[in-house]
Design a protein around this motif. Structure first.
Motif, PDB file in Angstrom:
ATOM      1  N   ALA A  88       0.832  -1.196   0.000  1.00 56.97           N
ATOM      2  CA  ALA A  88       0.000   0.000   0.000  1.00 56.97           C
ATOM      3  C   ALA A  88       0.871   1.252   0.000  1.00 56.97           C
ATOM      4  N   ARG A  89       1.921   1.209   0.816  1.00 52.31           N
ATOM      5  CA  ARG A  89       2.790   2.365   0.924  1.00 52.31           C
ATOM      6  C   ARG A  89       3.485   2.640  -0.402  1.00 52.31           C
ATOM      7  N   VAL A  90       3.963   1.591  -1.007  1.00 52.08           N
ATOM      8  CA  VAL A  90       4.656   1.735  -2.286  1.00 52.08           C
ATOM      9  C   VAL A  90       3.726   2.332  -3.336  1.00 52.08           C
ATOM     10  N   ARG A  91       2.532   1.794  -3.356  1.00 53.56           N
ATOM     11  CA  ARG A  91       1.585   2.263  -4.358  1.00 53.56           C
ATOM     12  C   ARG A  91       1.303   3.757  -4.164  1.00 53.56           C
ATOM     13  N   THR A  92       1.049   4.108  -2.930  1.00 55.88           N
ATOM     14  CA  THR A  92       0.724   5.501  -2.642  1.00 55.88           C
ATOM     15  C   THR A  92       1.862   6.436  -3.008  1.00 55.88           C
ATOM     16  N   VAL A  93       3.037   6.059  -2.602  1.00 59.88           N
ATOM     17  CA  VAL A  93       4.185   6.931  -2.849  1.00 59.88           C
ATOM     18  C   VAL A  93       4.427   7.085  -4.344  1.00 59.88           C
ATOM     19  N   LEU A  94       4.343   5.988  -5.065  1.00 60.19           N
ATOM     20  CA  LEU A  94       4.575   6.067  -6.496  1.00 60.19           C
ATOM     21  C   LEU A  94       3.528   6.930  -7.165  1.00 60.19           C
ATOM     22  N   LYS A  95       2.317   6.767  -6.728  1.00 60.22           N
ATOM     23  CA  LYS A  95       1.257   7.541  -7.341  1.00 60.22           C
ATOM     24  C   LYS A  95       1.449   9.023  -7.065  1.00 60.22           C
ATOM     25  N   ARG A  96       1.775   9.307  -5.839  1.00 57.35           N
ATOM     26  CA  ARG A  96       1.976  10.695  -5.450  1.00 57.35           C
ATOM     27  C   ARG A  96       3.124  11.328  -6.201  1.00 57.35           C
ATOM     28  N   SER A  97       4.148  10.560  -6.404  1.00 61.81           N
ATOM     29  CA  SER A  97       5.361  11.153  -6.963  1.00 61.81           C
ATOM     30  C   SER A  97       5.245  11.346  -8.460  1.00 61.81           C
ATOM     31  N   GLY A  98       4.207  10.808  -9.034  1.00 66.49           N
ATOM     32  CA  GLY A  98       4.041  11.007 -10.461  1.00 66.49           C
ATOM     33  C   GLY A  98       4.875  10.060 -11.288  1.00 66.49           C
ATOM     34  N   ARG A  99       5.662   9.243 -10.619  1.00 60.38           N
ATOM     35  CA  ARG A  99       6.453   8.161 -11.209  1.00 60.38           C
ATOM     36  C   ARG A  99       6.837   8.378 -12.654  1.00 60.38           C
ATOM     37  N   LYS A 100       7.274   9.556 -12.964  1.00 59.12           N
ATOM     38  CA  LYS A 100       7.803   9.755 -14.295  1.00 59.12           C
ATOM     39  C   LYS A 100       9.274   9.426 -14.270  1.00 59.12           C
ATOM     40  N   PHE A 135      -5.160  24.346  -8.673  1.00 59.37           N
ATOM     41  CA  PHE A 135      -4.574  25.689  -8.651  1.00 59.37           C
ATOM     42  C   PHE A 135      -3.755  25.895  -7.383  1.00 59.37           C
ATOM     43  N   ALA A 136      -4.311  25.476  -6.267  1.00 59.94           N
ATOM     44  CA  ALA A 136      -3.603  25.657  -4.999  1.00 59.94           C
ATOM     45  C   ALA A 136      -2.287  24.884  -5.005  1.00 59.94           C
ATOM     46  N   LEU A 137      -2.332  23.702  -5.548  1.00 58.45           N
ATOM     47  CA  LEU A 137      -1.102  22.899  -5.617  1.00 58.45           C
ATOM     48  C   LEU A 137      -0.035  23.607  -6.433  1.00 58.45           C
ATOM     49  N   LEU A 138      -0.433  24.095  -7.574  1.00 60.33           N
ATOM     50  CA  LEU A 138       0.545  24.734  -8.446  1.00 60.33           C
ATOM     51  C   LEU A 138       1.068  26.028  -7.824  1.00 60.33           C
ATOM     52  N   VAL A 139       0.173  26.787  -7.244  1.00 55.23           N
ATOM     53  CA  VAL A 139       0.570  28.083  -6.693  1.00 55.23           C
ATOM     54  C   VAL A 139       1.493  27.899  -5.494  1.00 55.23           C
ATOM     55  N   ARG A 140       1.309  26.819  -4.785  1.00 61.76           N
ATOM     56  CA  ARG A 140       2.161  26.567  -3.631  1.00 61.76           C
ATOM     57  C   ARG A 140       3.619  26.336  -4.058  1.00 61.76           C
ATOM     58  N   HIS A 141       3.793  25.891  -5.265  1.00 60.57           N
ATOM     59  CA  HIS A 141       5.149  25.637  -5.752  1.00 60.57           C
ATOM     60  C   HIS A 141       5.359  26.349  -7.076  1.00 60.57           C
ATOM     61  N   PRO A 142       5.435  27.650  -7.067  1.00 59.01           N
ATOM     62  CA  PRO A 142       5.534  28.369  -8.348  1.00 59.01           C
ATOM     63  C   PRO A 142       6.807  27.966  -9.079  1.00 59.01           C
ATOM     64  N   GLY A 143       6.678  27.781 -10.351  1.00 58.69           N
ATOM     65  CA  GLY A 143       7.845  27.459 -11.156  1.00 58.69           C
ATOM     66  C   GLY A 143       8.104  25.981 -11.293  1.00 58.69           C
ATOM     67  N   ARG A 144       7.584  25.236 -10.368  1.00 56.34           N
ATOM     68  CA  ARG A 144       7.817  23.801 -10.447  1.00 56.34           C
ATOM     69  C   ARG A 144       6.808  23.177 -11.400  1.00 56.34           C
ATOM     70  N   ILE A 145       7.304  22.312 -12.257  1.00 56.82           N
ATOM     71  CA  ILE A 145       6.421  21.662 -13.217  1.00 56.82           C
ATOM     72  C   ILE A 145       5.856  20.388 -12.617  1.00 56.82           C
ATOM     73  N   PHE A 146       4.564  20.250 -12.680  1.00 56.69           N
ATOM     74  CA  PHE A 146       3.909  19.040 -12.192  1.00 56.69           C
ATOM     75  C   PHE A 146       3.401  18.231 -13.375  1.00 56.69           C
ATOM     76  N   SER A 147       3.812  16.988 -13.438  1.00 52.11           N
ATOM     77  CA  SER A 147       3.293  16.129 -14.498  1.00 52.11           C
ATOM     78  C   SER A 147       1.837  15.806 -14.207  1.00 52.11           C
ATOM     79  N   ARG A 148       1.153  15.389 -15.220  1.00 54.84           N
ATOM     80  CA  ARG A 148      -0.243  15.009 -15.018  1.00 54.84           C
ATOM     81  C   ARG A 148      -0.346  13.914 -13.978  1.00 54.84           C
ATOM     82  N   GLU A 149       0.546  12.976 -14.039  1.00 53.10           N
ATOM     83  CA  GLU A 149       0.499  11.886 -13.060  1.00 53.10           C
ATOM     84  C   GLU A 149       0.649  12.401 -11.645  1.00 53.10           C
ATOM     85  N   GLU A 150       1.543  13.340 -11.499  1.00 54.06           N
ATOM     86  CA  GLU A 150       1.758  13.849 -10.153  1.00 54.06           C
ATOM     87  C   GLU A 150       0.532  14.595  -9.657  1.00 54.06           C
TER      88      GLU A 150
END
Lengths: 228, 228
Positions: free
Chosen positions: A114-126, B166-181
């Motif tokens: 569960a932890r692995v899945r969550t972390v990977l998902k959160r991190s965007g695993r690109k 929006f809140a997520l992006l604004v909290r980290h200006p300049g940082r690129i977030f992938s769709r997955e993230e």
DNA sequence: TCTGACCGTTACAATAATGTGACATCAATG
DNA sequence: CATTGATGTCACATTATTGTAACGGTCAGA
């Protein structure tokens, strides 16, 4: 959407390693195991999507390893620390790496999954996002968060391929990468492109680097590298 | 310093401290850490918005500390206790004291973030991690309490997803977030949606932002970010 | 039940990135 | 210094990515 996710586990208890490896592999991950931080450093850490690090291993701790990964190598990657519950004294301090999570031993397999899945998902695993926000090469600053290069006051945006090639080379200054190797690391496994493609992307990168492209060199017959 | 919420964590396991601190800071809180109850008492406790207290630390427990804070110092403040899993007695005591919440170790970082957010909200301190009460981005004001954006004189309500992105992006200006993230951070763990969904929500958000949508940018091949 | 807000999905158009071939240069080796 | 393979560069074709409109499903409140 993409290939399997790769996980590296660094843990000196081999039995535990095998259990974790077996279970995560059955979840569809590609899992590789090493038994010390030193061994881990021999791997191309940027190629993994997640690190599972034992906090206490031989000379270098999991924290030390994570620190090096983040600070020296400039890699931002999800890390889950494995810590023993009642060895609090042994826990090292003063790391400022971005641990995404931790899990105390003994843990259940389900818990870990569960932890692995969550972390990977959160991190965007690109493909191995990198942090810095910056990493230096001479007077060139790579802004890994913005995927661009800052030269003096100039901010130069890099496309994906440009950025990945440059980041790869800069991570290993002085090392020569053949076109094949660059293709193998940066392009998807199933696409087939000419090795001349690398040249063109290098050319575009050089153009954006301006004067500083002098650091990005070629050795005839071998490939490209960053001059140290 | 504008409206950021301040959190004090008192926990003797320094590695755990660091993990928590890093992760909560990245959510936009100001986090300070001490490693004993005695150290905590030297701080101006009234100045924090939330205390995270380890139940078992050296001489004085987290409970003892909380008791002093409430009874002697007369401060009403949210407290979350961190407890080891099998110390059930402690839990009871904790609630008698009027703990706002507790969380058993080991916990996931995400779990903690959710708990912190809930407790802060309940306690009347503004709202979630993205609290401001307002946060600025150029001439755009985000009203985190009303979940909307104020552009000049216009008040524009945002839907939940729009707001969170929006809140997520604004909290980290300049940082690129992938769709997955973005999906990983904003959508529930078990729902599965296309990454194109992010695009559409971005599009809706942009429409509401009007001219100011120019700050909300895309970088092909990477994802979305707020232009600095 | 009806209604409207919200959200996910799809399709297609618009845009950006990437690949390729042709040819000019360069560098190494005899 | 001449030859030859390797590399650099350009223009253009191809592909990938993104923007957006439109449709439909869900859910809460009237």
């Amino acid at each position: 959407m993409e290939g399997k996710l790769r996980i590296l586990i660094a843990e000196d208890e081999e039995d535990l390693c095998e259990i974790v490896q077996f279970n995560l592999e059955s979840e569809g991950y590609i899992v590789e195991a090493v038994h010390s931080a030193e061994e881990a450093l021999k791997r191309d850490l940027a190629s993994y999507d997640l690190l599972l690090l034992d906090v206490m291993m031989g000379k270098m701790s999991g924290f030390g390893l994570a620190q090096r990964v983040r600070n020296e190598m400039g890699l931002e990657m999800p890390v889950i620390f494995l810590t023993a519950r009642n060895s609090e004294n042994d826990l090292l301090t003063g790391f400022n790496i971005g641990a995404d999570d931790y899990i105390t031993k003994p843990f259940s397999v389900r818990e870990l999954q569960a932890r692995v899945r969550t972390v990977l998902k959160r991190s965007g695993r690109k493909a191995a996002a990198e942090v810095g926000p910056t990493q230096l090469l001479g007077e060139i600053v790579i802004d890994h968060e913005a995927k661009r290069v800052i030269i003096g006051a100039e901010k130069v945006d890099l496309t994906r391929k440009e950025y990945e090639i440059f980041a790869l080379l800069v991570r290993h200054p002085g090392r020569i990468f053949s076109r094949e190797e660059i293709l193998g690391r940066i392009w998807e496994d199933d696409v087939i492109v000419t090795d001349r493609t690398v040249d063109v992307n290098i050319a575009r990168l050089r153009k954006k680097l301006g004067d500083y492209s002098r650091y990005l060199r070629n050795k005839a017959g071998y490939g490209y590298y960053i001059e140290v």
